[in-house]
Scaffold this motif. Structure first.
Motif, PDB file in Angstrom:
ATOM      1  N   LEU A 115       0.828  -1.197   0.000  1.00  0.00           N
ATOM      2  CA  LEU A 115       0.000   0.000   0.000  1.00  0.00           C
ATOM      3  C   LEU A 115       0.869   1.255   0.000  1.00  0.00           C
ATOM      4  CD1 LEU A 115      -2.751   1.444   0.331  1.00  0.00           C
ATOM      5  CD2 LEU A 115      -2.553   1.053   2.800  1.00  0.00           C
ATOM      6  N   PHE A 116       0.681   2.103  -1.021  1.00  0.00           N
ATOM      7  CA  PHE A 116       1.420   3.356  -1.161  1.00  0.00           C
ATOM      8  C   PHE A 116       0.530   4.519  -0.719  1.00  0.00           C
ATOM      9  CE2 PHE A 116       3.163   0.509  -4.412  1.00  0.00           C
ATOM     10  CZ  PHE A 116       4.518   0.575  -4.120  1.00  0.00           C
ATOM     11  N   TRP A 117       1.067   5.375   0.167  1.00  0.00           N
ATOM     12  CA  TRP A 117       0.337   6.546   0.653  1.00  0.00           C
ATOM     13  C   TRP A 117       0.893   7.825   0.022  1.00  0.00           C
ATOM     14  CZ3 TRP A 117      -4.057   6.223   3.243  1.00  0.00           C
ATOM     15  CH2 TRP A 117      -4.309   5.111   4.035  1.00  0.00           C
ATOM     16  N   TYR A 118      -0.016   8.671  -0.493  1.00  0.00           N
ATOM     17  CA  TYR A 118       0.353   9.934  -1.129  1.00  0.00           C
ATOM     18  C   TYR A 118      -0.282  11.105  -0.379  1.00  0.00           C
ATOM     19  CZ  TYR A 118       1.855   7.248  -5.234  1.00  0.00           C
ATOM     20  OH  TYR A 118       2.494   6.377  -6.073  1.00  0.00           O
ATOM     21  N   ALA A 119       0.282  12.294  -0.587  1.00  0.00           N
ATOM     22  CA  ALA A 119      -0.309  13.539  -0.098  1.00  0.00           C
ATOM     23  C   ALA A 119      -0.961  14.252  -1.275  1.00  0.00           C
ATOM     24  CB  ALA A 119       0.754  14.433   0.543  1.00  0.00           C
ATOM     25  N   ALA A 120      -2.137  14.808  -1.037  1.00  0.00           N
ATOM     26  CA  ALA A 120      -2.890  15.463  -2.112  1.00  0.00           C
ATOM     27  C   ALA A 120      -3.581  16.707  -1.563  1.00  0.00           C
ATOM     28  CB  ALA A 120      -3.919  14.499  -2.702  1.00  0.00           C
ATOM     29  N   GLU A 121      -4.237  17.429  -2.470  1.00  0.00           N
ATOM     30  CA  GLU A 121      -5.012  18.611  -2.085  1.00  0.00           C
ATOM     31  C   GLU A 121      -6.378  18.559  -2.739  1.00  0.00           C
ATOM     32  OE1 GLU A 121      -4.488  22.369  -3.738  1.00  0.00           O
ATOM     33  OE2 GLU A 121      -4.180  21.640  -5.774  1.00  0.00           O
ATOM     34  N   GLY A 215      -1.989   8.285  10.969  1.00  0.00           N
ATOM     35  CA  GLY A 215      -1.665   9.525  11.662  1.00  0.00           C
ATOM     36  C   GLY A 215      -0.333  10.082  11.214  1.00  0.00           C
ATOM     37  N   ASP A 216       0.630   9.189  10.966  1.00  0.00           N
ATOM     38  CA  ASP A 216       1.942   9.613  10.491  1.00  0.00           C
ATOM     39  C   ASP A 216       1.885  10.068   9.035  1.00  0.00           C
ATOM     40  OD1 ASP A 216       3.978   8.868  12.745  1.00  0.00           O
ATOM     41  OD2 ASP A 216       2.571   7.196  12.614  1.00  0.00           O
ATOM     42  N   VAL A 217       0.969   9.500   8.255  1.00  0.00           N
ATOM     43  CA  VAL A 217       0.783   9.952   6.877  1.00  0.00           C
ATOM     44  C   VAL A 217       0.335  11.418   6.882  1.00  0.00           C
ATOM     45  CG1 VAL A 217      -0.604   9.663   4.788  1.00  0.00           C
ATOM     46  CG2 VAL A 217       0.310   7.652   5.958  1.00  0.00           C
ATOM     47  N   VAL A 218      -0.629  11.745   7.759  1.00  0.00           N
ATOM     48  CA  VAL A 218      -1.079  13.136   7.868  1.00  0.00           C
ATOM     49  C   VAL A 218       0.070  14.029   8.329  1.00  0.00           C
ATOM     50  CG1 VAL A 218      -2.657  14.726   9.029  1.00  0.00           C
ATOM     51  CG2 VAL A 218      -3.453  12.443   8.353  1.00  0.00           C
ATOM     52  N   ARG A 219       0.763  13.600   9.367  1.00  0.00           N
ATOM     53  CA  ARG A 219       1.852  14.408   9.930  1.00  0.00           C
ATOM     54  C   ARG A 219       2.946  14.638   8.893  1.00  0.00           C
ATOM     55  NH1 ARG A 219       2.843  11.310  13.660  1.00  0.00           N
ATOM     56  NH2 ARG A 219       1.695  12.311  15.369  1.00  0.00           N
ATOM     57  N   ARG A 220       3.371  13.579   8.229  1.00  0.00           N
ATOM     58  CA  ARG A 220       4.452  13.694   7.258  1.00  0.00           C
ATOM     59  C   ARG A 220       4.029  14.533   6.051  1.00  0.00           C
ATOM     60  NH1 ARG A 220       9.193  10.684   6.694  1.00  0.00           N
ATOM     61  NH2 ARG A 220      10.010  10.520   4.575  1.00  0.00           N
ATOM     62  N   GLY A 221       2.791  14.346   5.624  1.00  0.00           N
ATOM     63  CA  GLY A 221       2.302  15.143   4.501  1.00  0.00           C
ATOM     64  C   GLY A 221       2.251  16.619   4.837  1.00  0.00           C
ATOM     65  N   TRP A 222       1.765  16.951   6.039  1.00  0.00           N
ATOM     66  CA  TRP A 222       1.664  18.362   6.430  1.00  0.00           C
ATOM     67  C   TRP A 222       3.038  18.970   6.631  1.00  0.00           C
ATOM     68  CZ3 TRP A 222      -1.572  21.786   5.354  1.00  0.00           C
ATOM     69  CH2 TRP A 222      -1.634  23.007   6.047  1.00  0.00           C
ATOM     70  N   GLU A 223       3.984  18.210   7.157  1.00  0.00           N
ATOM     71  CA  GLU A 223       5.356  18.702   7.274  1.00  0.00           C
ATOM     72  C   GLU A 223       5.928  19.023   5.898  1.00  0.00           C
ATOM     73  OE1 GLU A 223       7.344  15.604   9.354  1.00  0.00           O
ATOM     74  OE2 GLU A 223       6.671  16.277  11.348  1.00  0.00           O
ATOM     75  N   GLY A 224       5.601  18.197   4.898  1.00  0.00           N
ATOM     76  CA  GLY A 224       6.049  18.465   3.538  1.00  0.00           C
ATOM     77  C   GLY A 224       5.442  19.736   2.971  1.00  0.00           C
ATOM     78  N   VAL A 225       4.155  19.968   3.270  1.00  0.00           N
ATOM     79  CA  VAL A 225       3.495  21.194   2.830  1.00  0.00           C
ATOM     80  C   VAL A 225       4.183  22.415   3.440  1.00  0.00           C
ATOM     81  CG1 VAL A 225       1.370  22.564   3.008  1.00  0.00           C
ATOM     82  CG2 VAL A 225       1.250  20.136   2.378  1.00  0.00           C
ATOM     83  N   LYS A 226       4.417  22.383   4.743  1.00  0.00           N
ATOM     84  CA  LYS A 226       5.059  23.523   5.418  1.00  0.00           C
ATOM     85  C   LYS A 226       6.485  23.735   4.920  1.00  0.00           C
ATOM     86  CE  LYS A 226       4.223  22.100   9.616  1.00  0.00           C
ATOM     87  NZ  LYS A 226       4.176  22.101  11.109  1.00  0.00           N
ATOM     88  N   MET A 227       7.196  22.651   4.656  1.00  0.00           N
ATOM     89  CA  MET A 227       8.566  22.770   4.162  1.00  0.00           C
ATOM     90  C   MET A 227       8.580  23.398   2.775  1.00  0.00           C
ATOM     91  SD  MET A 227      11.449  19.780   3.693  1.00  0.00           S
ATOM     92  CE  MET A 227      11.188  19.265   5.394  1.00  0.00           C
TER      93      MET A 227
END
Length: 237
Positions: A115-121, A215-227
């Motif tokens: 299972l691959f997890w992605y960040a999206a908008e 929960g870590d998917v959300v955290r890691r994705g949001w850290e990427g957005v802020k970065m």
């Protein structure tokens, strides 16, 4: 407690023993919220995910599953992240659309799930309206055979400029933030029709998903957005 990466391992799976899936965390950047799903019968919170169709791109599968299970149309976000994929153009690329987490899960006693997890908008108003949605909730169920992915995130668009695109004017002339359209009836089976979805603040979403890698998917994705926003801000100085 954040999930820890697993140790590398050997595994060999013929095609009939391996299922490939994709999931997505969907951010509404302008309001700093995230789409989280809730199973109304079994009473648990989760991020949308599911199996990739045959011959389907994995990123497209993530967007499709996000739409079907949550009712929110979405597109994968290019983010800054460390990864081990080569860049044929001689990069490295600053922002990529690689998975932010990958899970290996036993599907049955003899088959494996990857299972691959992605960040999206969430998509902007113009993109939503290009599908014929009038901007209000509507029954716009799409089968997997007719699903049409949104155009990708423009490579020359900054996140700040993207957020500004969600600034709209109300009928009274008041400036307001565009609220993403939630579509009813996008689930493809009876189980998915039990799902409910909510736009929650990032910290609330992490708490709802505590105890799972989601929960870590959300955290890691949001850290990427802020970065990415910080990097683009430094570019403009």
């Amino acid at each position: 407690m954040p999930a820890q990466p697993s140790a590398p391992f050997y595994g060999n799976y013929p095609s009939e023993k391996l299922t490939i899936g994709a999931g997505v965390v969907i951010f509404h950047l302008a309001s700093q919220r995230v789409v989280v799903c809730y199973h109304s019968q079994d009473r648990y919170w989760f991020l949308p995910k599911g199996r990739r169709n045959a011959n389907e791109e994995t990123r497209t599968a993530a967007e499709r599953e996000g739409f079907e299970e949550s009712g929110y149309r979405n597109r994968v976000l290019p983010l800054p992240m460390k990864h081990r994929q080569p860049d044929p153009d001689g990069g490295p690329e600053r922002f990529v659309t690689e998975p932010i987490w990958t899970q290996m899960l036993p599907l049955t006693t003899t088959s494996q799930y990857m299972l691959f997890w992605y960040a999206a908008e969430t998509v902007l108003k113009d993109v939503e309206e290009s599908y014929g949605a009038a901007g209000s909730n509507s029954n716009s169920s799409q089968s997997t055979r007719t699903y049409a992915p949104p155009p990708p995130f423009p490579p020359d668009l900054s996140l700040k400029a993207r957020i500004e695109q969600d600034s709209v004017t109300s009928g009274t002339g008041e400036a307001m933030t565009y609220e993403p359209v939630w579509h009813e009836g996008t689930g493809v089976d009876e189980e998915e029709l039990l799902y409910r979805s909510f736009l929650l603040p990032v910290d609330d979403a992490i708490r709802k998903l505590q105890g799972s890698v989601m929960g870590d998917v959300v955290r890691r994705g949001w850290e990427g957005v802020k970065m990415r926003m910080e990097m683009e801000s430094q570019d403009s100085v």
